[in-house]
Structures are given as C-alpha cells and as structure tokens.
Design an enzyme around this catalytic site. Structure first.
Site, PDB file in Angstrom:
ATOM      1  N   HIS A 195       1.115  -9.937 -11.025  1.00 56.33           N
ATOM      2  CA  HIS A 195      -0.192  -9.463 -10.570  1.00 56.33           C
ATOM      3  C   HIS A 195      -0.872 -10.668  -9.900  1.00 56.33           C
ATOM      4  O   HIS A 195      -1.948 -11.098 -10.316  1.00 56.33           O
ATOM      5  CB  HIS A 195      -0.986  -8.891 -11.739  1.00 56.33           C
ATOM      6  CG  HIS A 195      -2.096  -7.960 -11.339  1.00 56.33           C
ATOM      7  ND1 HIS A 195      -2.258  -6.696 -11.860  1.00 56.33           N
ATOM      8  CD2 HIS A 195      -3.124  -8.105 -10.462  1.00 56.33           C
ATOM      9  CE1 HIS A 195      -3.332  -6.117 -11.331  1.00 56.33           C
ATOM     10  NE2 HIS A 195      -3.885  -6.951 -10.479  1.00 56.33           N
ATOM     11  N   GLU A 235       0.889  -3.915  -6.580  1.00 57.41           N
ATOM     12  CA  GLU A 235       0.286  -3.851  -5.246  1.00 57.41           C
ATOM     13  C   GLU A 235       0.818  -4.903  -4.276  1.00 57.41           C
ATOM     14  O   GLU A 235       0.062  -5.777  -3.816  1.00 57.41           O
ATOM     15  CB  GLU A 235      -1.239  -3.986  -5.361  1.00 57.41           C
ATOM     16  CG  GLU A 235      -1.873  -2.985  -6.294  1.00 57.41           C
ATOM     17  CD  GLU A 235      -3.401  -2.961  -6.198  1.00 57.41           C
ATOM     18  OE1 GLU A 235      -3.987  -3.889  -5.621  1.00 57.41           O
ATOM     19  OE2 GLU A 235      -3.993  -1.990  -6.684  1.00 57.41           O
ATOM     20  N   ASN A 288      -1.777   3.164  -7.937  1.00 58.85           N
ATOM     21  CA  ASN A 288      -3.160   2.690  -7.989  1.00 58.85           C
ATOM     22  C   ASN A 288      -3.938   3.363  -6.874  1.00 58.85           C
ATOM     23  O   ASN A 288      -3.525   3.350  -5.712  1.00 58.85           O
ATOM     24  CB  ASN A 288      -3.235   1.171  -7.786  1.00 58.85           C
ATOM     25  CG  ASN A 288      -2.636   0.401  -8.954  1.00 58.85           C
ATOM     26  OD1 ASN A 288      -2.178   0.998  -9.933  1.00 58.85           O
ATOM     27  ND2 ASN A 288      -2.650  -0.914  -8.851  1.00 58.85           N
ATOM     28  N   TYR A 348      -8.037   4.021  -5.495  1.00 62.31           N
ATOM     29  CA  TYR A 348      -9.488   3.809  -5.597  1.00 62.31           C
ATOM     30  C   TYR A 348     -10.276   4.675  -4.629  1.00 62.31           C
ATOM     31  O   TYR A 348     -11.344   5.153  -4.953  1.00 62.31           O
ATOM     32  CB  TYR A 348      -9.834   2.325  -5.362  1.00 62.31           C
ATOM     33  CG  TYR A 348      -9.398   1.466  -6.524  1.00 62.31           C
ATOM     34  CD1 TYR A 348     -10.219   1.301  -7.624  1.00 62.31           C
ATOM     35  CD2 TYR A 348      -8.144   0.870  -6.545  1.00 62.31           C
ATOM     36  CE1 TYR A 348      -9.826   0.539  -8.721  1.00 62.31           C
ATOM     37  CE2 TYR A 348      -7.730   0.106  -7.635  1.00 62.31           C
ATOM     38  CZ  TYR A 348      -8.583  -0.053  -8.712  1.00 62.31           C
ATOM     39  OH  TYR A 348      -8.183  -0.787  -9.791  1.00 62.31           O
ATOM     40  N   GLU A 365      -3.859   2.369 -12.054  1.00 58.81           N
ATOM     41  CA  GLU A 365      -5.230   1.864 -11.882  1.00 58.81           C
ATOM     42  C   GLU A 365      -6.074   2.910 -11.186  1.00 58.81           C
ATOM     43  O   GLU A 365      -5.654   3.521 -10.200  1.00 58.81           O
ATOM     44  CB  GLU A 365      -5.296   0.601 -10.997  1.00 58.81           C
ATOM     45  CG  GLU A 365      -4.862  -0.654 -11.684  1.00 58.81           C
ATOM     46  CD  GLU A 365      -4.977  -1.886 -10.783  1.00 58.81           C
ATOM     47  OE1 GLU A 365      -5.841  -1.918  -9.865  1.00 58.81           O
ATOM     48  OE2 GLU A 365      -4.176  -2.805 -10.993  1.00 58.81           O
TER      49      GLU A 365
END
Ligand code: PNW
Length: 473
Positions: A126, A171, A305, A307, A381
């Site tokens: 990460h 990511e 993930n 958002y 996430e």
C-alpha cells in the site's frame, strides 16, 4: 426496488464480511522503530509543498504501539474482518535482508485479530516502497518487481496461512500515475509516460509474487485490489465525450483489469499510447516477451475500491491541461498521459470534503460489470471524508452515515443483480494520514484526536456496529 421494499430492512448475504481497512504508513507511526528504514513517503513528506500543512506519517495514529486497544475497539464495533497493509521497509529495511523485529509486529497484530475472531486480510503493498529501492529507479526499474517477490515470501513465511486472504497491490493505478505522472503522490515524479512503465512493472510484481506464493502450496486466497472510476460521457450524444469516457476507462480500469485477469493489454489503450515515449524510446518497449503470461496468474479474489464516478468531456475547456496546485501547493499534472484535453464536468451531485462526487449507483454498475471476470468480489475500500468534531463525546457524522448506508445498499443491489460480492471494508477504521492532504481529511468511522491519540467512535461507526450485529441494513 419499489418504495415499499425500500422501507424493509435488507439482510446481508450469508457469510458476507463486514470490516474496515487501513494502510501501514497512514496509521502506524513509529517510523524508526525496530529497524524500519525510510519509505518513499517519509522522503516525499519532506518535499516543500508536497503535503498540506507539511504533515508527515511520523506519528500518525501511533497504531504501532496501540495494536491491543485498536483491535479491542474493532471487536467492540462488531467488525468480523480487518484489511491492513504490511510496511515493506519494516520487513526488508532498505529492500535488503529480512528483519524479524519488523515481522514480529505483524505476528502480534495477526495474533490479536485471531484472538478476537477477526479475519485478517493482508495487502502487501500500500505504497510504502523502501526509499533505497526508489533510489535504484523505483517502479521504473524492472528489478523492483523481483525485490517485491522476496519481500512477499518473507512476509508469507511469518504469517502465512493464518491470514486467509493475501493481496499483492493496493491500487496500482495510484502508485503508477499519481507517483510517476501527476506527481501528487510519492515519489513525486512528473514524467508523463513513466506512469505506464511503472504500471507494467507493478503488474509484473503482482504476477511474479502471486506465482511464488501459489508455489508455497498455500491454502489462503490470493488476489489484488484495484481502484476504479465509473466514467460516463458528459453528453452521451457527443462523440468527443464518448471517446473521452472510453479513454479514461481504458487508462484507469482496463489497463489493469485486462492484463491481470485476461493476459492482454486492451488494444485501444495500446493504440492511444503508442507514440508516448519514456527515456527516448516508445514506452511499450518495456513490455518483454512472456511478461503478459507472468502477469496473468490465477487469482481467487478481486478487491474493488470505489469512491466516486465522474462525467467527462473531450471538448477542450481551455485550461490547456497544464499543472495545477496540488493539496500542499506544489504543482501537479494530469494523471492520464495523452489525455490532457479531457476534463470532468460538474453534474451538481453532492460532494465530500475531498471534492469527490457521491454516486452510489456507480458502485452497483461497477460490481455488476466486474462480474464478467468471473471472480468473487470484495469491496476493499469505500468511504467518505467529512470534517467532524467531537461534541460531548459524540461525533454526529450524518453525511458519512448516509454515505455508508447508500453504498452498502448499492452493494446489495449489485448482489440482487447477480454480482458475487463477498464483503465490504469501510475506509477507514481511523482518521489517518490522508496522503498529500495530510491530517486535514478525515475518513475514519472512528475519530482520532491527534494531540492525545484518543479514539471516539463516530455515529457512523455505531450504525455500522448495529448493521454488523443485526446483519440487516
Ligand atoms: C485510496 N485519486 O487512495 C487509498 O487506497 C487510501 O489509502 C486512501 O486513503 C483512500 O483511497 C482515500 O483517498 C486514493 O486521486 C487516492 O483518484 C487518490 C485517488 C484515489 C484513491
């Protein structure tokens, strides 16, 4: 779903994991403890203007020294799983020899989680590359992928089968394009097509490490976490906007999905980027014979993930795609090499403190689309930054609670539509070091007072605990 259905509580699928996620550099602090050496983030935090307010991860949430109480807190909140990352510069300081003292920290963390009945989910990378490896070229150097395999095996040796899910990268889009093209993230390089080269070497690292971990005969699941955007054309009738959406989807999503899960780069992305050079040569020359086979390993799970979604236009807006001030003031460039004339369009949707749009139905569409790859999915996430204060021991974060409920609902919609989603990790357990934004942006379901390190579960955490207990949304 009609209005009457919406009034009824919805059940979580059997066995569905409900947890939260963090990352090593964002929470651990203790950057000099037990033999750890600097990562690219320790160095980048010292670059003037790189990070808002000159914040660093030196102390962060002091999680390194607070594992027992932090895990007890997860347990109190009823979380059944916890996604964390391992710091490469603790395990192999300077990228070199194995450091048992660094591994001991993760042994203790895994012990503590298992003692509380919480499933550990490991992310190996990460973003905290040892600075010594960056000095040797970082992700632009193919050798970094081989170093990653050594690091992965050393970590696996220490905590191995006690961890049911191992993911290689978090990511890689961010590592590659924010690190080497836009320069918003460490190591802060701004070298155009270098992001594509970094992406290739990151995927190679994933492939080679997955092959090596598989060869141990592991009973754990292996996978990778990608971050996605849902890019829609601002005007679906504009050919320029439709093409812009295709290009952003290509560089953000398909550039990673297709090699990792199908063994080939998307041909349109190769064509779009063909003329881009790195080090005086076409960037695609870094792709060697056999690389796509090495990258395309069997994986057991895909981490998703999400958002926000975005509407994009290919009609130049006149800002020329030049650099703009980043979160700390230092100029940053577009993260999409060759797409400098593409921009996002404001659709009037609500936004979080990051300026990110709130678009839960994008998550449903994304999960349903990803089902075509035939893998179990986990939302690794999803979360929102809002500024919130502790008032008389409570944090009334109504917007975050609404965000959480809407996105969990979007996941259940995807399950109803046939997507095989097995879990959800809220980002993040704690307020933490939000990269270039420093401590100003708070993503936690638990508030952290950085002066005292006092943790206060926000109302969103209490709601999440209730969902975990009742298994109903
Ligand atoms: C992710 N973008 O980062 C990371 O995995 C987390 O460590 C981070 O704290 C979280 O999301 C919130 O930011 C991203 O610019 C950072 O598109 C930037 C972007 C996307 C994801």
């Amino acid at each position: 779903r009609n209005l009457r259905d919406r009034a009824r509580p919805r059940e979580l699928p059997d066995g569905f994991w409900l947890g939260s996620a963090t990352a090593s550099y964002q929470i651990e602090g203790a950057v000099d403890a037990d033999g750890r050496t600097p990562s690219i983030w320790d160095r980048f935090c010292r670059v003037p203007g790189a990070i808002a307010h000159g914040d660093t991860g030196d102390v962060a949430c002091d999680h390194y020294r607070r594992v027992p109480t932090d895990v007890a807190l997860m347990h109190e909140l009823g979380l059944d799983s916890y996604r964390f990352s391992v710091a490469w510069p603790r395990v192999r300081p300077d990228g070199g020899a194995v450091n048992q003292a660094g591994l001991d920290f993760y042994r203790r963390l895994v012990d503590e989680l298992l003692d509380h009945g919480i499933h550990p989910w490991v992310t190996l990378y990460h973003w905290d590359l040892p600075q010594a490896l960056e000095d040797a070229g970082g992700w632009l150097n193919r050798d970094t992928a081989h170093r990653f395999v050594d690091y992965a095996l050393a970590t696996y040796d220490a905590i191995g089968d006690r961890v049911p899910v191992w993911t290689t990268l978090n990511e890689p889009w961010c590592s590659a394009f924010l690190g080497y093209t836009s320069g918003e993230h460490a190591p802060g390089r701004q070298e155009g097509a270098a992001g594509l080269v970094a992406a290739h070497h990151l995927m190679l690292a994933h492939g080679q490490a997955t092959e090596a971990l598989r060869a141990t005969g592991t009973s754990s699941q292996l996978g990778v976490t990608l971050n996605f955007t849902v890019a829609d054309p601002a005007d679906p009738d504009s050919a320029a906007d439709v093409d812009a959406a295709r290009r952003i989807d290509g560089l953000h999503n398909r550039l990673f999905l297709e090699p990792l899960l199908r063994g080939a780069y998307p041909s349109d992305v190769l064509a779009d980027t063909e003329a881009l050079t790195f080090g005086g040569r076409g960037w695609q020359e870094v792709i060697r014979e056999g690389d796509l086979v090495a990258i395309h390993q069997e994986v057991d799970v895909l981490g998703v993930n999400y958002y926000q979604g975005e509407a994009v236009t290919g009609t130049p807006t006149g800002d020329g795609g030049g650099p703009h001030p980043g979160p700390g003031g230092r100029p940053v460039f577009s993260a999409f090499p060759g797409c400098e004339s593409i921009s996002t369009v404001d659709r009037g949707l609500p936004t979080t403190d990051m300026g990110w749009t709130v678009q839960p139905e994008g998550l449903t569409r994304l999960l349903v689309r990803l089902q075509q790859y035939g893998l179990p999915l986990h939302v690794t996430e999803n979360g929102a930054a809002y500024d919130d204060d502790v008032v008389e021991g409570r944090v009334h974060d109504r917007e975050r609670t609404a965000y959480l409920e809407a996105h969990l609902g979007a996941v259940l919609d995807a399950v109803d539509a046939g997507a095989d989603v097995r879990g959800f990790f809220y980002w993040s357990l704690l307020d933490n070091f939000e990269w270039a934004h420093g401590y100003r942006r708070r993503f936690g379901m638990v508030h952290v007072d950085y002066a005292t390190q006092v943790r206060t579960p926000k109302d969103s955490a209490l709601r999440y605990a209730e969902i975990a207990r009742s298994r109903k949304l």
